[in-house]
Design a protein around this motif. Structure first.
Motif, PDB file in Angstrom:
ATOM      1  N   LYS A   1       0.782  -1.185   0.058  1.00 34.54           N
ATOM      2  CA  LYS A   1       0.000   0.099   0.112  1.00 34.54           C
ATOM      3  C   LYS A   1       0.856   1.257  -0.004  1.00 34.54           C
ATOM      4  CE  LYS A   1      -2.065   1.562   3.505  1.00 34.54           C
ATOM      5  NZ  LYS A   1      -3.012   1.442   4.876  1.00 34.54           N
TER       6      LYS A   1
ATOM      7  N   ASN B   1       0.494   5.403   0.519  1.00 38.55           N
ATOM      8  CA  ASN B   1      -0.304   6.123   1.025  1.00 38.55           C
ATOM      9  C   ASN B   1       0.361   7.456   1.351  1.00 38.55           C
ATOM     10  OD1 ASN B   1      -1.766   7.931   2.983  1.00 38.55           O
ATOM     11  ND2 ASN B   1      -3.352   6.392   3.233  1.00 38.55           N
TER      12      ASN B   1
ATOM     13  N   SER C   1       0.285  11.976   1.699  1.00 41.39           N
ATOM     14  CA  SER C   1      -0.398  13.141   1.861  1.00 41.39           C
ATOM     15  C   SER C   1       0.247  14.278   1.773  1.00 41.39           C
ATOM     16  CB  SER C   1      -1.611  13.018   2.884  1.00 41.39           C
ATOM     17  OG  SER C   1      -0.548  12.812   4.160  1.00 41.39           O
TER      18      SER C   1
ATOM     19  N   SER D   1       4.357  10.143   4.633  1.00 45.03           N
ATOM     20  CA  SER D   1       4.108   8.658   4.139  1.00 45.03           C
ATOM     21  C   SER D   1       3.131   8.000   5.303  1.00 45.03           C
ATOM     22  CB  SER D   1       5.361   8.018   3.593  1.00 45.03           C
ATOM     23  OG  SER D   1       5.153   6.697   3.325  1.00 45.03           O
ATOM     24  N   ASN D   2       2.142   7.732   5.123  1.00 42.96           N
ATOM     25  CA  ASN D   2       1.257   7.370   6.156  1.00 42.96           C
ATOM     26  C   ASN D   2       1.083   5.732   6.096  1.00 42.96           C
ATOM     27  OD1 ASN D   2      -0.110   9.967   6.951  1.00 42.96           O
ATOM     28  ND2 ASN D   2      -0.584   9.724   4.888  1.00 42.96           N
TER      29      ASN D   2
ATOM     30  N   SER E   1       2.949   3.601   4.491  1.00 38.31           N
ATOM     31  CA  SER E   1       2.976   2.707   3.153  1.00 38.31           C
ATOM     32  C   SER E   1       4.010   1.543   3.496  1.00 38.31           C
ATOM     33  CB  SER E   1       3.851   3.888   2.345  1.00 38.31           C
ATOM     34  OG  SER E   1       3.150   4.779   2.255  1.00 38.31           O
TER      35      SER E   1
ATOM     36  N   TYR F   1      -3.210   7.741  10.250  1.00 36.13           N
ATOM     37  CA  TYR F   1      -2.961   9.120  10.177  1.00 36.13           C
ATOM     38  C   TYR F   1      -2.893   9.780  11.512  1.00 36.13           C
ATOM     39  CZ  TYR F   1      -5.310   8.294   5.685  1.00 36.13           C
ATOM     40  OH  TYR F   1      -5.594   7.823   4.490  1.00 36.13           O
TER      41      TYR F   1
ATOM     42  N   ASP G   1     -13.240  10.256   1.615  1.00 38.25           N
ATOM     43  CA  ASP G   1     -12.501   9.431   0.761  1.00 38.25           C
ATOM     44  C   ASP G   1     -13.285   9.509  -0.397  1.00 38.25           C
ATOM     45  OD1 ASP G   1     -10.739   8.796   2.615  1.00 38.25           O
ATOM     46  OD2 ASP G   1     -11.820   6.777   3.191  1.00 38.25           O
TER      47      ASP G   1
ATOM     48  N   THR H   1      -7.647   2.149  -5.408  1.00 39.58           N
ATOM     49  CA  THR H   1      -7.254   3.613  -5.520  1.00 39.58           C
ATOM     50  C   THR H   1      -8.187   4.704  -4.875  1.00 39.58           C
ATOM     51  OG1 THR H   1      -5.826   2.913  -7.244  1.00 39.58           O
ATOM     52  CG2 THR H   1      -5.942   5.261  -6.646  1.00 39.58           C
TER      53      THR H   1
ATOM     54  N   GLU I   1      -3.983   6.968  -2.091  1.00 40.23           N
ATOM     55  CA  GLU I   1      -3.613   5.945  -1.503  1.00 40.23           C
ATOM     56  C   GLU I   1      -3.753   4.696  -2.836  1.00 40.23           C
ATOM     57  OE1 GLU I   1      -4.781   3.877   2.604  1.00 40.23           O
ATOM     58  OE2 GLU I   1      -5.975   2.890   1.043  1.00 40.23           O
ATOM     59  N   HIS I   2      -3.045   3.758  -3.192  1.00 43.00           N
ATOM     60  CA  HIS I   2      -3.118   2.881  -3.927  1.00 43.00           C
ATOM     61  C   HIS I   2      -2.637   1.646  -3.070  1.00 43.00           C
ATOM     62  CE1 HIS I   2      -3.403   0.349  -7.564  1.00 43.00           C
ATOM     63  NE2 HIS I   2      -2.063   0.286  -7.403  1.00 43.00           N
ATOM     64  N   LYS I   3      -3.260   0.429  -3.305  1.00 43.40           N
ATOM     65  CA  LYS I   3      -3.140  -0.939  -2.896  1.00 43.40           C
ATOM     66  C   LYS I   3      -2.637  -1.794  -4.156  1.00 43.40           C
ATOM     67  CE  LYS I   3      -6.116  -0.529   1.347  1.00 43.40           C
ATOM     68  NZ  LYS I   3      -7.320  -1.080   1.721  1.00 43.40           N
TER      69      LYS I   3
END
Length: 304
Positions: free
Chosen positions: A32, A34, A36, A52-53, A55, A128, A269, A276, A301-303
């Motif tokens: 993942k 993520n 922000s 980078s949350n 990731s 977060y 979201d 995504t 975010e992308h998984k």
């Protein structure tokens, strides 16, 4: 010479043929990302930053054994996409080997405790600034950890974590959680849990969580108590949250307390695809013994 070449070719074909019959170990690569852009006020001043949350990337797999046993394993790392490439850029997350069967599942390695896992997907702002660990102790991933999870019976399952002392001056710790339902609220309309830590990372903690759906609104509530092992100071808190899907959006709100500390978060979201999403949120915390904090973020975010 030609005869020798034929023999060599035949041997190579035989080796490749034999290799083709070997069963490969099933392996899944996942992760993942993520990130922000964030405006942060940590009490000392306001500044902007990229975050980078949590990731991460990892590999996991399972392998069928005899007597209906399955070997399972996972190696996962957190990576900071916004930091310098140094020794702090990558750190270990859950990493274990185990066995699963009709008796349940046993894992050995570095694991999230039963109390931490008992939250399911309750924390709407997990990873977060408003992650519930901001106020509550108990979000532990422990080394030297053995975990046992029972099979589900009538919707119930039990998880037990045992954390080994690791030295002659250490102290064993235990974490236990009883859970009901499906944390994703897909197979059941309700998820609930009761959990307790005994001497884990310096604290005794206990929690109760309940989450369910009313119409399309996902509602959650939690109670928490923590006590410092050394000084015996006991603190209580609670959590309330709600999430509402609206087309490709999900609107979220969460409120959390611990004694005289409290904080709230509002966010949304937006789904760009199956794996995504774009997101935005605002979080604010009031503390009685230190400066208040405020955060505003927008990210992606992308998984995989």
């Amino acid at each position: 010479m030609f005869a020798k070449k034929v023999v060599v070719a035949a041997v190579l074909l035989g080796l490749f043929g034999a290799a083709g019959t070997v069963q490969a170990d099933p392996l899944t690569v996942y992760g993942k990302i993520n990130v922000s852009a964030q405006s942060s006020d940590d009490g000392a001043g306001q500044f902007s930053e990229l975050k980078s949350n949590a990731s991460r990337f990892g590999v996991k797999g399972d392998y069928k054994l005899e007597n209906d046993l399955t070997l399972i394993y996972q190696l996962e790392w957190e990576v900071d996409l916004t930091d310098d490439a140094n020794e702090k850029n990558i750190k270990g997350r859950d990493q274990f080997i185990g066995l699963t069967g009709s008796f349940g599942t046993i894992k050995a390695g570095r694991n999230d405790t039963a109390l931490k896992l008992s939250q399911g997907k309750m924390d709407l702002f997990n990873d977060y600034e408003a992650d519930i660990k901001t106020l509550w102790k108990g979000e532990n991933r422990m080394n030297n950890s053995l975990a046992y999870i029972t099979p589900k019976f009538a919707g119930f399952s039990l998880m037990v974590s045992h954390i080994m002392e690791d030295s002659e001056k250490g102290q064993d710790g235990q974490s236990v959680a009883l859970m009901y339902g499906d944390e994703g609220l897909k197979d059941s309309p309700l998820f609930a849990s009761v959990s307790m830590d005994n001497d884990v990372n310096g604290y005794d903690s206990s929690r109760v969580f309940v989450q369910g759906k009313v119409a399309k609104i996902k509602l959650g509530a939690g109670l928490h108590q923590q006590e410092v092992m050394a000084g015996g100071k006991k603190e209580d808190g609670y959590l309330l949250n709600a999430a509402y899907p609206l087309d490709k959006f999900e609107l979220k709100a969460q409120y959390q307390t611990l004694e005289d500390h409290d904080g709230y978060s509002l966010g949304t979201d937006y789904k760009l695809g199956k794996e995504t999403k774009l997101f935005a949120w605002y979080s604010s915390f009031d503390f009685y013994n230190k400066a208040d904090t405020d955060y505003l973020a927008i990210g992606i975010e992308h998984k995989f």
